[in-house]
Design a protein around this motif. Structure first.
Motif, PDB file in Angstrom:
ATOM      1  N   THR A 131     -11.315  -1.445   9.144  1.00  0.00           N
ATOM      2  CA  THR A 131     -11.376  -0.933  10.516  1.00  0.00           C
ATOM      3  C   THR A 131      -9.980  -0.846  11.127  1.00  0.00           C
ATOM      4  O   THR A 131      -9.622   0.156  11.760  1.00  0.00           O
ATOM      5  CB  THR A 131     -12.262  -1.836  11.389  1.00  0.00           C
ATOM      6  OG1 THR A 131     -13.588  -1.851  10.851  1.00  0.00           O
ATOM      7  CG2 THR A 131     -12.305  -1.336  12.824  1.00  0.00           C
ATOM      8  N   ALA A 132      -9.178  -1.891  10.911  1.00  0.00           N
ATOM      9  CA  ALA A 132      -7.829  -1.942  11.480  1.00  0.00           C
ATOM     10  C   ALA A 132      -6.946  -0.830  10.922  1.00  0.00           C
ATOM     11  O   ALA A 132      -6.225  -0.150  11.673  1.00  0.00           O
ATOM     12  CB  ALA A 132      -7.195  -3.301  11.196  1.00  0.00           C
ATOM     13  N   TYR A 133      -7.024  -0.605   9.623  1.00  0.00           N
ATOM     14  CA  TYR A 133      -6.165   0.406   9.012  1.00  0.00           C
ATOM     15  C   TYR A 133      -6.675   1.823   9.270  1.00  0.00           C
ATOM     16  O   TYR A 133      -5.880   2.777   9.305  1.00  0.00           O
ATOM     17  CB  TYR A 133      -5.993   0.133   7.515  1.00  0.00           C
ATOM     18  CG  TYR A 133      -5.065  -1.046   7.267  1.00  0.00           C
ATOM     19  CD1 TYR A 133      -3.726  -0.858   6.952  1.00  0.00           C
ATOM     20  CD2 TYR A 133      -5.514  -2.350   7.412  1.00  0.00           C
ATOM     21  CE1 TYR A 133      -2.871  -1.930   6.770  1.00  0.00           C
ATOM     22  CE2 TYR A 133      -4.676  -3.435   7.234  1.00  0.00           C
ATOM     23  CZ  TYR A 133      -3.349  -3.222   6.910  1.00  0.00           C
ATOM     24  OH  TYR A 133      -2.501  -4.295   6.747  1.00  0.00           O
ATOM     25  N   GLN A 134      -7.980   1.954   9.488  1.00  0.00           N
ATOM     26  CA  GLN A 134      -8.512   3.252   9.914  1.00  0.00           C
ATOM     27  C   GLN A 134      -7.930   3.621  11.279  1.00  0.00           C
ATOM     28  O   GLN A 134      -7.597   4.792  11.529  1.00  0.00           O
ATOM     29  CB  GLN A 134     -10.046   3.203   9.989  1.00  0.00           C
ATOM     30  CG  GLN A 134     -10.742   3.194   8.638  1.00  0.00           C
ATOM     31  CD  GLN A 134     -10.879   4.594   8.049  1.00  0.00           C
ATOM     32  OE1 GLN A 134     -10.254   5.538   8.503  1.00  0.00           O
ATOM     33  NE2 GLN A 134     -11.699   4.724   7.019  1.00  0.00           N
ATOM     34  N   LYS A 135      -7.813   2.644  12.149  1.00  0.00           N
ATOM     35  CA  LYS A 135      -7.232   2.898  13.468  1.00  0.00           C
ATOM     36  C   LYS A 135      -5.762   3.298  13.334  1.00  0.00           C
ATOM     37  O   LYS A 135      -5.279   4.210  14.017  1.00  0.00           O
ATOM     38  CB  LYS A 135      -7.371   1.655  14.357  1.00  0.00           C
ATOM     39  CG  LYS A 135      -8.803   1.367  14.796  1.00  0.00           C
ATOM     40  CD  LYS A 135      -8.863   0.106  15.655  1.00  0.00           C
ATOM     41  CE  LYS A 135     -10.291  -0.184  16.099  1.00  0.00           C
ATOM     42  NZ  LYS A 135     -10.377  -1.445  16.898  1.00  0.00           N
TER      43      LYS A 135
END
Length: 249
Positions: A131-135
Motif C-alpha cells: 500500500t505504501a509503495y503504491q502511494k
C-alpha cells in the motif's frame, strides 16, 4: 567511540536517526516504529534508511555499515548474459519475443516480488508495504521496470527514484535471466534519466556478479547529499513510464 543504540521514532515524519549509531547486532538496525507514510519514507530514503521487517513485527529501519551500490556504467555484462541476450533478440516465433517497459504494471511487479520472497525471506513485502509503495508510485517516486514475453510478465524489479539516485527494493524472475536483463536495460537508460547511482542495499553474490560494489556508510551518506539536493521525483523516468508501447528487446 560512538555509542550504539536503537532509536524509537517519534510521530514526526522528519525524525532522523544517526546512522553511525546503528546497531552492530543485528548489523545496520537503526530505528524502530514510526509509520510508512509517504512523507516519512521519502525523507528517510533520502538519508539512506530503508524499512525491512516481517508482520506482525513493528517497522524496522536499516542503514548498513557497508552498502551495496551499483554505478550504471559499471554493470557487468557477462559472456553468458551476452549470449542469452543475443538469443532473446533473435527469438522466433513471435510468442517467444521479449519486451521491456517502465511502470506498465507496478502492482504486478511488487506482487510477484512478494510472492517469490515468501519462501526465501519471509513475508516482508506485506500488505502495508504494498500500500505504501503504491502511494509512492502514484506520486511519481516509486517505479517498476518490467520484462515481458509478449503479454506475460516474466521479470523485473521496483524501487524509488529521487534526485539522481535509484533505490532498488526487490526483483523477480519467472524466466532465466529476466531480472538481469531488466537491470541491464535500466542501466543503459540511467544516463538519460540522470541516475548516477543505484542502491542495492545489502550485499549478495548475484548483485556483485553484475558489477555492484560495497561502499562504507559514511561515503554512501555523503553521496546521497550530493545526488539528492532536494527530494524531487525523476521527471525523465516518469515520462518514459507514460509510454504505453513496450519496447522490443
Amino acid at each position: 567511540m560512538t555509542h550504539k543504540r536503537l532509536v524509537l521514532l517519534t510521530e514526526s515524519p522528519y525524525d532522523t536517526p544517526n546512522p553511525s549509531k546503528a546497531l552492530q547486532d543485528p548489523e545496520g538496525l537503526s530505528a524502530i516504529g514510526g509509520d510508512l507514510s509517504t512523507t516519512r519514507l521519502i525523507h528517510l530514503y533520502s538519508k539512506g534508511f530503508f524499512p525491512w521487517f516481517s508482520d506482525p513485527d513493528p517497522i524496522l529501519w536499516w542503514h548498513p555499515k557497508q552498502r551495496c551500490v551499483l554505478k550504471p556504467a559499471d554493470f557487468h555484462l557477462s559472456k553468458s548474459l551476452k549470449k542469452a541476450l543475443k538469443k532473446i533478440k533473435q527469438a522466433e516465433p513471435k510468442d517467444a519475443q521479449w519486451f521491456f517497459s517502465i511502470n506498465q504494471d507496478f502492482s504486478a511487479v511488487i506482487n510477484n516480488c512478494a510472492g517469490l520472497r515468501v519462501n526465501k525471506e519471509g513475508t516482508w513485502i506485506s500488505k502495508d508495504i504494498k500500500t505504501a509503495y503504491q502511494k509512492l508510485h502514484k506520486l511519481g517516486y516509486a517505479h517498476s521496470i518490467e520484462i515481458w514475453q509478449n503479454e506475460t510478465l516474466i521479470g523485473g524489479f521496483y524501487g524509488i527514484a529521487m534526485g539522481n539516485m535509484f533505490f532498488g527494493e526487490s526483483m523477480f524472475s519467472l524466466a532465466p535471466n529476466a531480472s538481469k536483463v531488466a537491470l541491464q536495460l535500466f542501466c543503459e537508460l540511467a544516463q538519460k534519466c540522470h541516475i548516477e547511482l543505484i542502491d542495492c542495499q545489502v550485499e549478495s553474490k548475484h548483485l556483485l556478479s553484475l558489477g555492484a560494489k560495497l561502499t562504507e556508510r559514511e561515503v554512501f551518506s555523503k553521496q546521497l547529499e550530493q545526488l539528492i539536493p532536494a527530494t524531487t521525483t525523476n521527471p525523465v523516468l516518469i515520462q518514459l513510464g507514460q509510454k504505453t508501447q513496450k519496447q522490443r528487446i
